[in-house]
Design a protein around this motif. Structure first.
Motif, PDB file in Angstrom:
ATOM      1  N   GLY A  68       0.817  -1.226   0.000  1.00 52.31           N
ATOM      2  CA  GLY A  68       0.000   0.000   0.000  1.00 52.31           C
ATOM      3  C   GLY A  68       0.840   1.261   0.000  1.00 52.31           C
ATOM      4  N   LYS A  99      -1.608   4.074   0.245  1.00 50.58           N
ATOM      5  CA  LYS A  99      -2.858   3.584   0.829  1.00 50.58           C
ATOM      6  C   LYS A  99      -2.579   2.630   1.972  1.00 50.58           C
ATOM      7  CE  LYS A  99      -7.302   1.657  -0.374  1.00 50.58           C
ATOM      8  NZ  LYS A  99      -7.725   2.307   0.864  1.00 50.58           N
ATOM      9  N   SER A 115      -4.926  -0.051   4.665  1.00 49.84           N
ATOM     10  CA  SER A 115      -6.275  -0.591   4.801  1.00 49.84           C
ATOM     11  C   SER A 115      -6.811  -0.350   6.210  1.00 49.84           C
ATOM     12  CB  SER A 115      -6.259  -2.098   4.505  1.00 49.84           C
ATOM     13  OG  SER A 115      -7.513  -2.636   4.862  1.00 49.84           O
ATOM     14  N   TYR A 120      -7.760  10.802   5.286  1.00 49.52           N
ATOM     15  CA  TYR A 120      -6.374  10.750   4.813  1.00 49.52           C
ATOM     16  C   TYR A 120      -5.441  11.136   5.945  1.00 49.52           C
ATOM     17  CZ  TYR A 120      -8.554  11.114   0.187  1.00 49.52           C
ATOM     18  OH  TYR A 120      -9.317  10.902  -0.936  1.00 49.52           O
ATOM     19  N   ASP A 156      -4.095   7.436   1.800  1.00 48.13           N
ATOM     20  CA  ASP A 156      -5.539   7.180   1.780  1.00 48.13           C
ATOM     21  C   ASP A 156      -5.811   6.132   2.881  1.00 48.13           C
ATOM     22  OD1 ASP A 156      -8.015   6.102   1.217  1.00 48.13           O
ATOM     23  OD2 ASP A 156      -7.727   6.070  -0.948  1.00 48.13           O
TER      24      ASP A 156
END
Ligand code: AVI
Length: 326
Positions: free
Chosen positions: A26, A33, A35, A260, A285
């Protein structure tokens, strides 16, 4: 609730550890990103309890209104006639809402096994402890791990009819494609006449929604930043939490409420033997909390092949629990 209880060894753990590869993958993609499923370590569980108690976070109170005041209506929509069944709760957490339903079913003498599934073994241990005290007659099998793996495990334990609870607008933590894929897979993991009850947070005044995720006390910010602490602790990383800032958005057209973390400077972070570079103001993110229209819920149902059985809303009509059948 006392969140400091020791983990209970009776909780089954089938969770394969994918934390490090997921984090590295990620953070090496663009945009970066992480999770939100990894928010829920012991501290994350505690911060989420604080979020649920915040005046701005209406979701829990709305669904609690449904489970507390419309319990018989829920039972009428989900309980199969004259046959024992498995009541499987995905992402059960502390089961604060479903406990009202469990009490109702036990009092009515209905035969069922409660199977809470959660990624957090810590919260499942606490839940098992709490339920065995409050509802000693309840038959409970707790399963720690990913939803579909545990659903298959549940199916291998008994061939009974299944009723799946997926509450709290947890479905909102999937992006639209993931939600469609999830509902489709749910349908295919169940058999004819099985039912699901899914909680959806509805679109409403955008200020109400944004405030629920942008609280003044910074509890939601701490919830996001805690994932960096977890990465530091569990993956030998050196994130400096003071150099990351929480930023929340809500788009009332798409219904996407997104969080974010913003890098406050150009910096390099070590994660074990890997190095991750951040530009100043580069984003990670962190989470989507999707809000739904009636049309979108119908679209999801149709695409995944469920039949519509009924729905129950809270008194403000801000939240809906929908019952579908395979
Ligand atoms: C668990 N989930 C449905 C919560 C939500 O509303 O998206 C998680 C959360 N994130 C920030 N506040 C609450």
């Amino acid at each position: 609730m006392n969140l400091q209880l020791n983990p209970c060894p009776k909780v089954e753990n089938h969770h394969v550890d994918s934390f490090r590869p997921d984090v590295l993958e990620g953070l090496k993609t663009s945009p970066k990103k992480l999770s939100s499923k990894y928010f829920y370590d012991k501290t994350g569980d505690r911060i989420f309890q604080e979020i649920m108690a915040m005046p701005e976070y209406y979701l829990t109170r709305c669904e609690l209104d449904i489970f507390k005041n419309k319990t018989a209506d829920i039972a009428r929509l989900i309980v199969p006639e004259n046959e024992p069944f498995d009541l499987i709760e995905l992402g059960a957490g502390d089961a604060m809402k479903s406990t009202f339903l469990l009490k109702h079913l036990v009092e009515k003498g209905i035969h069922f096994t409660y199977m809470p599934i959660d990624i957090s073994g810590n919260i499942l241990s606490i839940l098992k402890e709490k339920l065995s005290r409050e509802l000693p007659d309840l038959d409970i099998v707790a399963l720690e791990g990913e939803y579909f793996e545990m659903l298959q495990k549940a199916a291998s334990l008994s061939g009974r009819k299944k009723v799946i609870l997926f509450l709290g607008s947890n479905i909102g933590n999937m992006n639209p494609e993931e939600a469609e894929h999830f509902c489709h897979s749910l349908n295919h993991n169940l058999t004819s006449d099985d039912r699901v009850l899914v909680g959806f947070d509805l679109k409403k005044n955008p200020h109400t929604i944004l405030n629920a995720y942008n609280d003044r006390e910074g509890i939601t910010a701490a919830f996001n930043l805690n994932l960096l602490s977890r990465i530091n602790r569990e993956l030998e990383a050196d994130f400096d939490l003071k150099q990351f800032q929480h930023y929340q958005t809500y788009d009332p057209i798409s219904g996407a409420c997104k969080s974010y973390l913003v890098s406050l400077q150009k910096q390099t972070v070590k994660i074990g033997n890997d190095s991750i570079s951040f530009e100043e103001n580069e984003l990670i993110d962190m989470e989507i909390s999707q809000k739904f229209s009636e049309e979108r819920i119908e679209e999801l149902r149709e695409k995944s092949g469920f039949k519509r059985i009924g729905e129950i809303r809270d008194s403000k009509k801000w939240f809906v629990d929908i019952v579908w059948q395979v």
